[in-house]
Design a protein around this motif. Structure first.
Motif, PDB file in Angstrom:
ATOM      1  N   ILE A 109     -24.407 -74.703 -29.905  1.00  0.00           N
ATOM      2  CA  ILE A 109     -23.097 -74.490 -29.002  1.00  0.00           C
ATOM      3  C   ILE A 109     -22.527 -75.623 -28.939  1.00  0.00           C
ATOM      4  CG2 ILE A 109     -21.270 -73.328 -27.638  1.00  0.00           C
ATOM      5  CD1 ILE A 109     -23.584 -71.024 -28.271  1.00  0.00           C
ATOM      6  N   THR A 159     -15.292 -65.519 -31.074  1.00  0.00           N
ATOM      7  CA  THR A 159     -15.954 -64.422 -31.558  1.00  0.00           C
ATOM      8  C   THR A 159     -16.147 -65.436 -32.803  1.00  0.00           C
ATOM      9  OG1 THR A 159     -15.932 -62.756 -30.112  1.00  0.00           O
ATOM     10  CG2 THR A 159     -17.125 -62.437 -32.203  1.00  0.00           C
ATOM     11  N   THR A 175     -21.330 -74.409 -21.946  1.00  0.00           N
ATOM     12  CA  THR A 175     -21.668 -73.496 -22.042  1.00  0.00           C
ATOM     13  C   THR A 175     -23.233 -73.863 -20.702  1.00  0.00           C
ATOM     14  OG1 THR A 175     -23.611 -74.024 -23.052  1.00  0.00           O
ATOM     15  CG2 THR A 175     -21.979 -72.727 -24.337  1.00  0.00           C
ATOM     16  N   LEU A 207     -18.754 -68.616 -33.055  1.00  0.00           N
ATOM     17  CA  LEU A 207     -19.618 -68.407 -32.931  1.00  0.00           C
ATOM     18  C   LEU A 207     -20.522 -67.564 -33.590  1.00  0.00           C
ATOM     19  CD1 LEU A 207     -19.633 -67.356 -29.318  1.00  0.00           C
ATOM     20  CD2 LEU A 207     -20.319 -69.203 -30.236  1.00  0.00           C
TER      21      LEU A 207
END
Length: 150
Positions: A106, A138, A117, A141
């Motif tokens: 990420i 979302t 993160t 991701l």
């Protein structure tokens, strides 16, 4: 073995066996082994080998091969990966041992919706940037975790 393949193998061996903290140090070790390489070529090699800097036990950042730390299939493992939100914070739950690799992916994908993160063993905390929706996060991701919330 080609010169490049040989150089890659030596770089892998050095990074795996020793704690090397910068390119100058790595370049000197290669020269000591009579491997001639420029700084620019070494930079490209490190990028191509997917070498990252990670903290060691004393907090000093050292080179490590990211591909060899954890299998690359972890982001798309077959188990369900869940994502829940509270305000601008998201929590990803995964199998034990997978969270660090997911957080690394990420952070290094540089999503426009995610500030950063923090990872534990099976949990990744993500901080959303302002003015983005949970749905946008979302969807981004899903580019690296296709089975999230499915």
């Amino acid at each position: 073995m080609s010169n490049k393949k040989y150089r890659f193998q030596i770089i892998r061996d050095l990074i795996t066996d020793q704690e090397i903290s910068n390119q100058d140090e790595l370049l000197k070790k290669l020269i000591d082994l009579e491997i001639s390489v420029t700084q620019a070529t070494l930079s490209r090699d490190l990028r191509e080998l997917k070498v990252s800097k990670v903290p060691n036990s004393s907090g000093q950042y050292i080179y490590r091969l990211t591909e060899s730390n954890v299998p690359s299939t972890i982001v798309t493992h077959n188990e369900k990966v869940s994502l829940v939100f509270s305000q601008n914070i998201g929590v990803i739950k995964t199998k034990p041992g997978y969270a660090n690799r997911i957080a690394f992916e990420i952070d290094n994908t540089y999503f426009k919706t995610i500030l950063g993160t923090i990872a534990g063993d099976d949990t990744v905390l993500i901080i959303m940037k302002e003015n983005f929706t949970r749905e946008e996060v979302t969807e981004e991701l899903r580019k690296i975790i296709p089975n999230i919330n499915k």
